[in-house]
Design a protein around this motif. Sequence first.
Motif, mmCIF file in Angstrom:
data_model
loop_
_atom_site.group_PDB
_atom_site.id
_atom_site.type_symbol
_atom_site.label_atom_id
_atom_site.label_comp_id
_atom_site.label_asym_id
_atom_site.label_seq_id
_atom_site.Cartn_x
_atom_site.Cartn_y
_atom_site.Cartn_z
ATOM 1 N N ILE A 94 0.842 -1.196 0.000
ATOM 2 C CA ILE A 94 0.000 0.000 0.000
ATOM 3 C C ILE A 94 0.875 1.243 0.000
ATOM 4 C CG2 ILE A 94 -1.658 1.341 1.357
ATOM 5 C CD1 ILE A 94 -2.696 -1.320 2.437
ATOM 6 N N SER A 95 0.487 2.227 -0.801
ATOM 7 C CA SER A 95 1.209 3.500 -0.804
ATOM 8 C C SER A 95 0.203 4.644 -0.727
ATOM 9 C CB SER A 95 2.070 3.619 -2.068
ATOM 10 O OG SER A 95 1.263 3.584 -3.216
ATOM 11 N N ASP A 143 -3.346 5.513 -2.879
ATOM 12 C CA ASP A 143 -4.089 4.353 -3.363
ATOM 13 C C ASP A 143 -5.531 4.413 -2.889
ATOM 14 O OD1 ASP A 143 -1.886 3.250 -4.588
ATOM 15 O OD2 ASP A 143 -1.455 1.803 -3.000
ATOM 16 N N GLU A 144 -6.440 4.022 -3.772
ATOM 17 C CA GLU A 144 -7.838 3.885 -3.371
ATOM 18 C C GLU A 144 -8.014 2.471 -2.844
ATOM 19 O OE1 GLU A 144 -10.938 5.244 -5.941
ATOM 20 O OE2 GLU A 144 -9.588 6.688 -6.891
ATOM 21 N N THR A 204 -9.258 6.765 0.325
ATOM 22 C CA THR A 204 -7.949 6.982 -0.280
ATOM 23 C C THR A 204 -6.921 7.102 0.829
ATOM 24 O OG1 THR A 204 -8.999 8.177 -2.095
ATOM 25 C CG2 THR A 204 -6.632 8.474 -1.839
ATOM 26 N N ILE A 238 -7.069 -3.291 -2.677
ATOM 27 C CA ILE A 238 -6.620 -2.060 -3.325
ATOM 28 C C ILE A 238 -7.384 -1.971 -4.636
ATOM 29 C CG2 ILE A 238 -4.684 -0.824 -4.350
ATOM 30 C CD1 ILE A 238 -2.839 -2.302 -2.430
ATOM 31 N N ARG A 245 -8.258 -0.793 -8.322
ATOM 32 C CA ARG A 245 -7.553 -0.394 -9.538
ATOM 33 C C ARG A 245 -8.502 0.402 -10.416
ATOM 34 N NH1 ARG A 245 -3.085 -1.087 -7.242
ATOM 35 N NH2 ARG A 245 -2.475 -3.217 -6.818
#
Length: 111
Positions: free
Chosen positions: A39-40, A43-44, A54, A83, A85
């Motif tokens: 996770i960064s 990211d949604e 988010t 996560i 996309r």
Amino acid sequence: MDTLVGLLPIIAIALVFWLLIIRPQMRRQRELVQMQSAISAGDEVLLSSGVFGTIAAIEDTHLMVTIAPGVEIKVARGAVAQILRDEPAPELGEQRDAEATDAPDTDTEER
């Protein structure tokens, strides 16, 4: 020798149980941990509670998730279920139109 033959079905059942239940569950758990560690910020995500948000900030054991403009919540890293996309989902109307045109006309009787 007879005791070995008697234990063979129990060993076979344990092996099948491991192959069909335990091994796939371990694989899913490993994939979930890899996803949560990847996770960064930005990211949604979908949280396990069903909340979409988010990622605003990442700390050691928890995340700050923006769920609405000006609203951030603090969640455990393990609460991230998926996560999201950027894949376009088909419109419901488009799907119905395709089903309607693909279906053969079964009403051939004149009224």
